[in-house]
Design a protein around this motif. Structure first.
Motif, PDB file in Angstrom:
ATOM      1  N   LEU A   1      14.431  78.475   5.829  1.00  8.43           N
ATOM      2  CA  LEU A   1      14.816  79.108   4.567  1.00  8.43           C
ATOM      3  C   LEU A   1      13.680  79.971   4.011  1.00  8.43           C
ATOM      4  N   ALA A   2      12.448  79.480   4.160  1.00  7.43           N
ATOM      5  CA  ALA A   2      11.299  80.240   3.673  1.00  7.43           C
ATOM      6  C   ALA A   2      11.115  81.532   4.470  1.00  7.43           C
ATOM      7  N   LEU A   3      11.305  81.441   5.770  1.00  2.40           N
ATOM      8  CA  LEU A   3      11.178  82.643   6.601  1.00  2.40           C
ATOM      9  C   LEU A   3      12.240  83.680   6.236  1.00  2.40           C
TER      10      LEU A   3
ATOM     11  N   HIS B   1      23.886  84.165   8.144  1.00  3.46           N
ATOM     12  CA  HIS B   1      23.498  82.910   7.477  1.00  3.46           C
ATOM     13  C   HIS B   1      22.113  83.057   6.837  1.00  3.46           C
ATOM     14  N   PRO B   2      21.745  82.144   5.938  1.00  2.00           N
ATOM     15  CA  PRO B   2      20.452  82.225   5.234  1.00  2.00           C
ATOM     16  C   PRO B   2      19.308  81.524   5.968  1.00  2.00           C
ATOM     17  N   GLY B   3      19.463  81.310   7.252  1.00  2.00           N
ATOM     18  CA  GLY B   3      18.450  80.582   8.011  1.00  2.00           C
ATOM     19  C   GLY B   3      18.974  79.268   8.528  1.00  2.00           C
ATOM     20  N   ILE B   4      19.968  78.711   7.870  1.00  5.82           N
ATOM     21  CA  ILE B   4      20.635  77.484   8.306  1.00  5.82           C
ATOM     22  C   ILE B   4      22.118  77.802   8.433  1.00  5.82           C
ATOM     23  N   ASP B   5      22.717  77.440   9.539  1.00  7.16           N
ATOM     24  CA  ASP B   5      24.117  77.772   9.802  1.00  7.16           C
ATOM     25  C   ASP B   5      24.988  76.560   9.492  1.00  7.16           C
ATOM     26  N   PRO B   6      25.776  76.578   8.395  1.00  9.51           N
ATOM     27  CA  PRO B   6      26.635  75.426   8.060  1.00  9.51           C
ATOM     28  C   PRO B   6      27.624  75.096   9.161  1.00  9.51           C
ATOM     29  N   VAL B   7      28.167  76.111   9.817  1.00 10.17           N
ATOM     30  CA  VAL B   7      29.117  75.855  10.912  1.00 10.17           C
ATOM     31  C   VAL B   7      28.429  75.109  12.044  1.00 10.17           C
TER      32      VAL B   7
ATOM     33  N   THR C   1      16.275  81.492  13.472  1.00  4.08           N
ATOM     34  CA  THR C   1      15.210  81.326  12.485  1.00  4.08           C
ATOM     35  C   THR C   1      14.597  79.934  12.572  1.00  4.08           C
ATOM     36  N   GLN C   2      15.407  78.913  12.792  1.00  3.47           N
ATOM     37  CA  GLN C   2      14.885  77.562  12.939  1.00  3.47           C
ATOM     38  C   GLN C   2      14.032  77.443  14.208  1.00  3.47           C
ATOM     39  N   GLN C   3      14.512  78.034  15.282  1.00  3.22           N
ATOM     40  CA  GLN C   3      13.721  78.020  16.518  1.00  3.22           C
ATOM     41  C   GLN C   3      12.377  78.716  16.310  1.00  3.22           C
ATOM     42  N   LEU C   4      12.395  79.820  15.584  1.00  5.86           N
ATOM     43  CA  LEU C   4      11.155  80.540  15.303  1.00  5.86           C
ATOM     44  C   LEU C   4      10.207  79.671  14.487  1.00  5.86           C
ATOM     45  N   ALA C   5      10.739  78.986  13.477  1.00  2.00           N
ATOM     46  CA  ALA C   5       9.909  78.088  12.668  1.00  2.00           C
ATOM     47  C   ALA C   5       9.304  76.987  13.525  1.00  2.00           C
ATOM     48  N   ARG C   6      10.118  76.436  14.424  1.00  2.00           N
ATOM     49  CA  ARG C   6       9.621  75.368  15.296  1.00  2.00           C
ATOM     50  C   ARG C   6       8.557  75.890  16.256  1.00  2.00           C
ATOM     51  N   ASN C   7       8.767  77.062  16.826  1.00  2.00           N
ATOM     52  CA  ASN C   7       7.806  77.612  17.789  1.00  2.00           C
ATOM     53  C   ASN C   7       6.467  77.940  17.143  1.00  2.00           C
TER      54      ASN C   7
ATOM     55  N   TRP D   1      13.624  83.999   3.390  1.00  3.63           N
ATOM     56  CA  TRP D   1      13.282  84.498   2.068  1.00  3.63           C
ATOM     57  C   TRP D   1      12.200  85.585   2.170  1.00  3.63           C
ATOM     58  N   LYS D   2      11.220  85.352   3.070  1.00  9.18           N
ATOM     59  CA  LYS D   2      10.047  86.224   3.119  1.00  9.18           C
ATOM     60  C   LYS D   2      10.247  87.465   3.989  1.00  9.18           C
ATOM     61  N   PHE D   3      11.038  87.321   5.090  1.00  6.47           N
ATOM     62  CA  PHE D   3      11.151  88.423   6.043  1.00  6.47           C
ATOM     63  C   PHE D   3      12.590  88.898   6.174  1.00  6.47           C
ATOM     64  N   SER D   4      12.738  90.127   6.643  1.00  6.73           N
ATOM     65  CA  SER D   4      14.075  90.670   6.903  1.00  6.73           C
ATOM     66  C   SER D   4      14.598  90.134   8.226  1.00  6.73           C
ATOM     67  N   LYS D   5      15.893  90.334   8.460  1.00  7.47           N
ATOM     68  CA  LYS D   5      16.487  89.884   9.719  1.00  7.47           C
ATOM     69  C   LYS D   5      15.848  90.593  10.912  1.00  7.47           C
ATOM     70  N   ASP D   6      15.555  91.871  10.789  1.00  8.70           N
ATOM     71  CA  ASP D   6      14.942  92.602  11.898  1.00  8.70           C
ATOM     72  C   ASP D   6      13.544  92.073  12.196  1.00  8.70           C
ATOM     73  N   GLU D   7      12.786  91.763  11.150  1.00 12.31           N
ATOM     74  CA  GLU D   7      11.446  91.212  11.366  1.00 12.31           C
ATOM     75  C   GLU D   7      11.525  89.843  12.029  1.00 12.31           C
ATOM     76  N   LEU D   8      12.486  89.021  11.602  1.00 14.67           N
ATOM     77  CA  LEU D   8      12.643  87.701  12.214  1.00 14.67           C
ATOM     78  C   LEU D   8      13.020  87.817  13.683  1.00 14.67           C
ATOM     79  N   LEU D   9      13.914  88.731  14.015  1.00 10.58           N
ATOM     80  CA  LEU D   9      14.323  88.902  15.403  1.00 10.58           C
ATOM     81  C   LEU D   9      13.166  89.432  16.248  1.00 10.58           C
ATOM     82  N   GLU D  10      12.384  90.314  15.675  1.00 10.52           N
ATOM     83  CA  GLU D  10      11.221  90.840  16.409  1.00 10.52           C
ATOM     84  C   GLU D  10      10.211  89.738  16.688  1.00 10.52           C
TER      85      GLU D  10
END
Length: 737
Positions: A183-185, A125-131, A157-163, A187-196
């Motif tokens: 969505l901004a996160l 997903h792009p940061g927001i999960d429609p499902v 990604t949303q949890q990361l933004a909130r934290n 856009w700016k970072f890769s999935k691996d960077e977000l998970l890290e």
């Protein structure tokens, strides 16, 4: 004609109705389609405007979001790690961060567990999960009006933004901002960077942020060594850190870890056999290094940081004086010896003022009120420390003879706890057995203001009155202040200011504060300190403090207030000074509570362990008097008496206000009458034998262990010395012993 017109009119109307109905069937749907097309165009327009607005918001957010390296360096709040005297970290306050782990250092089972249980579609997903949003919307509709919160919509990604950027408030505004930031996160970072980022910043409870801090907190090792079972336990904490904490509720933690393993199997991350092989119940939890009672110490120590350093954001390492072994011994002694329904406090100070142990109550969780540093209680006879020091400084000697007899001072008549008067005795004996009338006489002689000044000199900061009853401890004091006063005596009259913090550094080792060495201030001459130490040692060896004996030299004093509301014992041995107080918070009487019982026993139980590894130190009670005390001042000034008596510088005889010759030289004096009521005095010879000041007679055998028998001796009263001016006034409460 009228009928024809009506018929023509009705025919027109009828044909017009038929014609309208026949031609109007396509007109109605076309009007509906027109409105539908209009709504569609408006919707597209609004959607376009919304998309543009979201794109603009996301673009702005992307510009404002810090770089990946900056986010790695920004902890959420100040972390304080508190070290004991041996360097052990026994308490962490604020966010607790472990070592930052890259994704390649993080075990795959930990990554898979977090993705499976928190956001299975994270990679797609792009940061927001429609499902997830759809599922949350259905839940919201089904539970509308019940007050239950929307569930299951937040991605990793949303949890990361909130934290990182937001609070945990449940509002639509916060949720919209969270989505924009997600969505901004993305856009700016890769999935691996977000998970890290997520794995190193998510909160796992117990003050721990990030998987490494959580692993160290719960398992005692780095997250790089994490097993599947441990990963399942940690991953299960994110949903509700306090509810599923293994240290708070082991059963809930195990149940949640089972759900994580099932989810991992369902997501295809592990096989069923791997899940069956995992044993979360066998996970070894790290032993707690902190102590319940140590929080009394940190509650007193850490506010002092505001006066020592200016740093308010960086992570800090605070190095303290607390000895964990002594703290455990203090806690055990307080819990074992404090009577049921009674509170207690203990403070232990090293010879330089370093606080080695502090207990402010029987249970910190039940009550965090620090009775060691905050409570104001009457010290009872422990206050006589200041009375006797003032008397010694004024010229009294420990072997001076005084008389225990009824006395009235400004309408106040003190009584002894025994209810009797023992007659003539030494100052040492009067102190050892805490004779109230002698303390009252001494206070009256040296002046109650002198006693108050002595207490002020030794660090008592609470209000002190100068009523006669103050000599028996009617003023209220703090345990830590009284302990510091006794510590100054142990230091031969040099002040010992209690302190807790020795050094403060940042997490990377930059020094912010280092306590300088302090020599202390001389409060009384060494001969005064030696004299009062002599008295304090006797009080433990033969007097009211016998329960405080520990098999090595101990000097101390008991204190008990009226109706047994407070019990004290304060003393020192081998360079360590300890004060113990017991009583009820509401100051109600406690049956059997006396300073020489439970408080003295708690002192002994603690000190046996606390000084076990310290060398035995005999007390220096050798009193080296100054020249003005080596000879009688009047005789030195007037010259030696001859047959004609004392003479002045011109050889003229002087009449003294009383006959200073020994009784056997006094002519014409009738022998003293026998005592009327056989007033007893304590056996001074036995006391001196017990304290090593006089060898026992050759045929005496072993020294008796029982309390010595009293004997009666006549004793003339000592000459009266004019008392200094005092401030008359009413009396406070009168403590007994």
């Amino acid at each position: 004609m009228r009928r024809e017109r009506q018929q023509a009119s009705s025919g027109k109307s009828s044909s017009s109705g038929k014609g309208g109905s026949g031609k109007g069937s396509p007109a109605g749907p076309s009007r509906f389609r027109i409105w539908l097309r209009r709504l569609f165009r408006w919707g597209l327009g609004l959607a376009f405007v919304g998309a543009v607005a979201i794109a603009v918001a996301v673009g702005i957010a992307v510009q404002r979001i810090p770089s990946f390296e900056e986010l790695k360096k920004s902890p959420a709040g100040q972390t304080i790690r508190v070290h004991a005297a041996d360097g052990t970290v026994f308490l962490s306050l604020g966010p607790n961060y472990g070592r930052w782990l890259t994704l390649t250092e993080t075990p795959q089972v930990m990554q898979d567990a977090m993705v499976a249980v928190e956001d299975r579609r994270f990679r797609y997903h792009p940061g927001i999960d429609p499902v997830g949003i759809s599922r949350a919307a259905v839940f919201a509709v089904e539970h509308y009006g019940t007050g239950r919160r929307m569930q299951g919509a937040s991605t990793i990604t949303q949890q990361l933004a909130r934290n990182i950027f937001l609070s945990n408030s449940y509002t639509w505004t916060r949720k919209a901002r969270e989505m924009v930031l997600a969505l901004a996160l993305e856009w700016k970072f890769s999935k691996d960077e977000l998970l890290e980022l997520y794995l190193n910043k998510v909160y796992f409870g117990g003050g721990s942020y990030g998987i490494d801090a959580a692993s160290r907190r719960f398992f005692g090792h780095s997250a790089t060594e994490m097993s599947l079972s441990e990963a399942a336990v940690v991953a299960g904490l994110v949903k509700a850190p306090s509810r599923y904490s293994p240290t708070a509720d082991a059963a809930a933690a195990l149940g949640r870890s089972g759900v994580v393993l099932e989810t991992m199997v369902d997501a295809g991350f592990i096989t069923q056999s791997q899940a069956d092989g995992a044993k979360p119940a066998d996970v070894q939890l790290a032993q707690e290094t902190g102590q319940n009672s140590a929080r009394y110490f940190t509650d007193w120590a850490l506010p002092q940081l505001d006066m020592l350093i200016d740093e308010g954001s960086e992570a800090l390492d605070v190095f303290t004086t607390l000895d964990l072994g002594m703290q455990r011994a203090a806690t055990a002694a307080v819990q074992a010896d404090t009577p049921k329904g009674v509170q207690a406090a203990l403070v232990s100070i090293d010879r330089d003022g370093a606080v080695r142990a502090m207990v402010g109550g029987t249970d910190y969780v039940a009550s965090n009120y620090n009775r060691a540093t905050q409570a104001l209680r009457q010290p009872g006879s422990a206050w006589k420390l200041f009375v006797y020091m003032a008397a010694l400084e004024a010229g009294h000697k420990v072997d001076d003879q005084v008389v225990d007899e009824p006395v009235t001072i400004n309408g106040w008549s003190p009584r002894n706890s025994s209810g009797r008067f023992a007659g003539a005795m030494s100052l040492r004996t009067a102190f050892a057995y805490s004779v109230n009338t002698i303390a009252a006489k001494l206070g009256d002689e040296v002046g109650f203001s002198s006693v108050a000044n002595m207490a002020r000199r030794f660090g008592i900061t609470t209000p002190i009155n100068t009523h006669p009853s103050m000599v028996l401890g009617s003023a209220e004091v703090r345990v830590i202040d009284m302990t510091a006063a006794f510590a100054a005596v142990a230091r031969k009259g040099v002040s010992a200011q209690p302190y807790a913090i020795t050094k403060v550094t940042t997490a990377d080792g930059r020094l912010l504060f280092q306590r300088p060495a302090e020599r202390g201030q001389l409060l009384v001459d060494s001969w005064v300190a030696a004299g009062i130490t002599d008295l304090l040692q006797t009080a433990v060896a033969t007097g009211t403090g016998r329960a405080a004996q520990i098999g090595r030299p101990v000097a101390g004093k008991t204190g008990t207030t009226s109706s047994n509301k407070d019990g004290w014992f304060l003393g020192f041995s081998s360079g360590l000074t300890t004060g113990v107080w017991m009583g009820r918070d509401d100051a109600k009487p406690v049956g059997g509570l006396q300073g020489g019982r439970a408080p003295a026993k708690a002192f002994a139980d603690y000190m046996r362990i606390a000084v076990a590894r310290r060398p035995v130190e005999p007390f220096d009670t050798q009193v080296k008097l100054p020249e003005w005390q080596l000879e009688d001042e009047s005789d030195a000034y007037l010259g030696e008496p001859g047959d004609e008596g004392l003479t002045d510088d011109n050889g003229m005889p002087i009449e003294l206000p009383y006959d200073s010759r020994p009784p056997q030289q006094q002519q014409g004096d009738a022998p003293p009458p026998p005592p009327q009521d056989e007033s007893p005095v304590l056996n001074q010879q036995w006391i001196e034998e017990q304290t090593g000041r006089r060898p026992p007679p050759p045929d005496s055998g072993a020294a008796p262990k029982a309390v010595p028998q009293l004997k009666t001796v006549p004793a003339p009263p000592p000459p009266k010395i004019p008392a200094p001016q005092r401030t008359p006034g009413g009396e406070g409460r009168q403590p007994n012993l």
